[in-house]
Design a protein around this motif. Structure first.
Motif, PDB file in Angstrom:
ATOM      1  N   HIS A 115       0.809  -1.214   0.000  1.00  0.00           N
ATOM      2  CA  HIS A 115       0.000   0.000   0.000  1.00  0.00           C
ATOM      3  C   HIS A 115       0.851   1.276   0.000  1.00  0.00           C
ATOM      4  CE1 HIS A 115      -3.596   2.385   0.844  1.00  0.00           C
ATOM      5  NE2 HIS A 115      -2.916   2.994   1.797  1.00  0.00           N
ATOM      6  N   HIS A 119       1.250   4.576  -2.465  1.00  0.00           N
ATOM      7  CA  HIS A 119       1.226   6.014  -2.136  1.00  0.00           C
ATOM      8  C   HIS A 119       2.433   6.733  -2.755  1.00  0.00           C
ATOM      9  CE1 HIS A 119      -2.248   6.808   0.300  1.00  0.00           C
ATOM     10  NE2 HIS A 119      -1.996   5.820   1.133  1.00  0.00           N
ATOM     11  N   ASP A 305      -6.391   7.479  -0.346  1.00  0.00           N
ATOM     12  CA  ASP A 305      -6.343   6.131  -0.917  1.00  0.00           C
ATOM     13  C   ASP A 305      -7.061   6.056  -2.265  1.00  0.00           C
ATOM     14  OD1 ASP A 305      -4.914   5.332   1.220  1.00  0.00           O
ATOM     15  OD2 ASP A 305      -6.504   4.173   2.177  1.00  0.00           O
TER      16      ASP A 305
HETATM   17 ZN   LIG Z   1      -3.275   4.877   2.467  1.00  0.00          ZN
END
Ligand SMILES: [Zn+2]
Lengths: 340, 235
Positions: A115, A119, A305
């Motif tokens: 994850h 980013h 996100d």
């Molecule tokens: Zn995140």
């Protein structure tokens, strides 16, 4: 002529069900995000079980929308990149299993993505990366400095020892009785106040790139409590400004020192807290005099996100030959250096 | 016609392929292992062994709960994604009904499958075969096994209790129902994925996007929130 590369990204690590399709690693063909923020608001935070239930409801709808937006069909995809971790395990499982089902049904390679790597790679949708680089990652669950010597290679040189910056924001927001999510409210209030309280800065030991925000969080709570006992009122604007200033000063200064030590060419801001105006301004100011370092800050919709960032990171991992088989599991504690 | 059935709603993991009037492959384990790691490889292996490809599938049937929230979501997510992306119908079947279908086919009376739900509770329902057709007598529910047994005293038929969690509740059922209660053999406790496929065979496909598990229970936070806000409303 080289054939175009199409990567689908799937992201369900927290409270956004997101699917995106990226062309040649850098061009967004579709970027769909179904946010659950409204349904978690009344609980004052993300409830994992409710997040998981929403992901099941949204998953195929969001996949369909992304394909429609990109005007593509599944067999045209080169790979499906999915967030393997970190995040909420029950939430991650929905994206992972949907990705595996698609990969199996249509014989498409499956690429696991971290994850935070996502980013960081949100920046590549804005500008080509130049190495070596340093990324300051600030989000609800993470605060870290990541050094990259090349594409797809991550080295964590500093991280938080207790709370993530985003968590500290949430807790201070609660102290100020601001609605969830509190970060943007503090940022807004901070613009109107000034740093009058001189809250502590956690520099930790000399030479460390680690962070710590639990002391600052306690200092805020104590300051409010003591003022209440004395019958004084602290302007929320000043409290927000003082808190934010303390967070930002440490983040920016450590980033600047690290860029000097590691002689990087680029600095990337990444993570949900990258939407913070105060932090953006302070970084821009700090690097305005450093013409040899290129500061990249993604637009707001790529900081929070999303799956475009997962597909962008997936594109690089795919080129590196990283693949998952159908036994891929959600990994809430996934290490970013695992796929180096 | 090639139907793929998927069940990850409780500890037993099941995959079956049925075709026309034949079960061509079936895989079951009853282990406390991670469904997310094992279910897709199980589907892949079974289909490979049966020499069938995803493109040949004509329907997906999935166990939609009740059961483990995470478990049932894994099966449902995979089934929704497969059905939607292969453009074939999706049918959901009660996880309790599957157990009844397998164990009670030749039993003269009612069938009550039990899935433990902790703190003395079970997920259960009451089923009966009527001229070869499995019918619901009492809807699936979450209930204290003691209360359930007491309620079943009123029905004037023998009841077959079945399910891997039977040992946890057998004493209280026996005490209340004595000889009215019949207990299945261990070979009948696992839900058979081929039964799942058969139950879904003639059912019409459901809307795939809006298909959700049958959790029976609200999420804990939701229930607490409703309770708290209900109290405030009442003053
Ligand atoms: Zn995140």
């Amino acid at each position: 002529m080289k054939k175009d590369q199409w990567i689908m990204g799937i992201e369900t690590s927290c409270d956004e069900t997101a699917v995106a399709i990226i062309k040649n690693g850098r061009e967004i063909a579709a970027n769909v995000v179904a946010s659950q923020i409204e349904s978690h608001k009344r609980f004052g935070g993300v409830v994992p079980e409710i997040a998981s239930r929403h992901h099941v409801e949204q998953m195929t709808i969001v996949i369909e929308e992304a394909l429609k937006e990109a005007n593509l069909s599944l067999p045209e995809l080169d790979a499906i990149a999915v967030t393997e971790g970190p995040g909420l395990v029950g939430a991650l499982l929905i994206g992972v299993n949907a990705a595996k089902a698609l990969a199996f049904a249509h014989n498409i390679p499956l690429v696991p993505v971290h994850h935070i790597a996502g980013h960081i790679y949100a920046n590549r949708l804005v500008k080509e990366l130049t190495f070596p680089l340093l990324s300051l990652v600030v989000s609800g669950g993470h605060t870290e400095l990541v050094y990259m010597k090349e594409q797809g290679h991550f080295e964590v040189i500093g991280e938080t020892r207790d709370d993530a910056a985003g968590e500290a924001y949430d807790k201070v927001a609660r102290t100020l009785k601001l609605p969830y999510p509190g970060g943007p409210h503090i940022d807004r209030l901070a613009q109107e106040g000034s740093d009058t309280l001189k809250l502590p800065r956690a520099w930790l030991e000399e030479g460390s790139y680690d962070f710590s925000f639990s002391g600052l969080k306690s200092a805020v709570i104590n300051t409010v409590h003591n003022a209440e006992q004395r019958g004084e009122i602290i302007a929320p604007e000043d409290l927000a400004a003082s808190f934010q200033e303390s967070v930002i000063e440490v983040l920016v200064k450590k980033t600047v020192i690290a860029t000097e030590e590691y002689k990087v060419k680029q600095v990337l801001l990444a993570g949900g807290v990258a939407a913070n105006k105060g932090l953006r301004k302070a970084l821009e100011q700090a690097f305005s005099t450093k013409s040899d370092i290129d500061l990249v800050i993604p637009p707001l919709n790529l900081c929070t996100d999303n799956a475009a960032m997962i597909a962008a990171a997936g594109s690089i991992m795919y080129d590196k030959g990283i693949r998952a088989d159908l036994s891929l599991n959600a990994n809430p504690g996934l290490d970013i250096e695992l796929y180096n | 016609m090639t139907i793929l059935a998927i069940d990850t709603s409780n500890y037993p993991l099941g995959v079956a392929l049925i075709e026309d009037n034949q079960v061509i492959g079936e895989y079951i384990t009853n282990l406390k292992k991670n469904h997310s790691v094992r279910i897709m490889p199980a589907i892949q292996t079974l289909m490979k062994d049966c020499e069938r490809t995803p493109a040949q599938l004509t329907k997906i049937v999935v166990a939609k709960g009740p059961g483990s929230y995470t478990g049932v979501r894994i099966g449902v997510t995979i089934s929704k994604t497969l059905a939607w992306s292969l453009k074939i119908p999706l049918v959901g079947v009660s996880s309790i009904e599957i157990i009844a279908a397998g164990a009670g086919r030749h039993f003269d009376g009612y069938i009550s499958p039990l899935i433990d739900a902790r703190r003395g509770q079970v997920y259960t329902g009451l089923y009966e075969y009527q001229s070869g057709e499995l019918t619901t007598v009492k809807e699936d529910r979450l209930v204290l096994s003691a209360d359930w047994a007491a309620a079943l005293k009123e029905v004037n038929k023998p009841i077959l209790f079945v399910g891997n969690d039977l040992p946890l509740h057998q004493a209280v059922i026996e005490e209340t129902l004595s000889s009215q209660a019949v207990f299945a053999a261990i070979t009948e406790h696992n839900p058979r994925p081929s039964e799942l496929a058969l139950l879904g065979k003639d059912k019409q496909g459901e809307d795939i996007h809006s298909f959700v598990p049958n959790y029976i229970r609200l999420a804990e936070a939701e229930a607490k929130w409703l309770e708290a806000n209900g109290k405030i409303l009442k003053g």
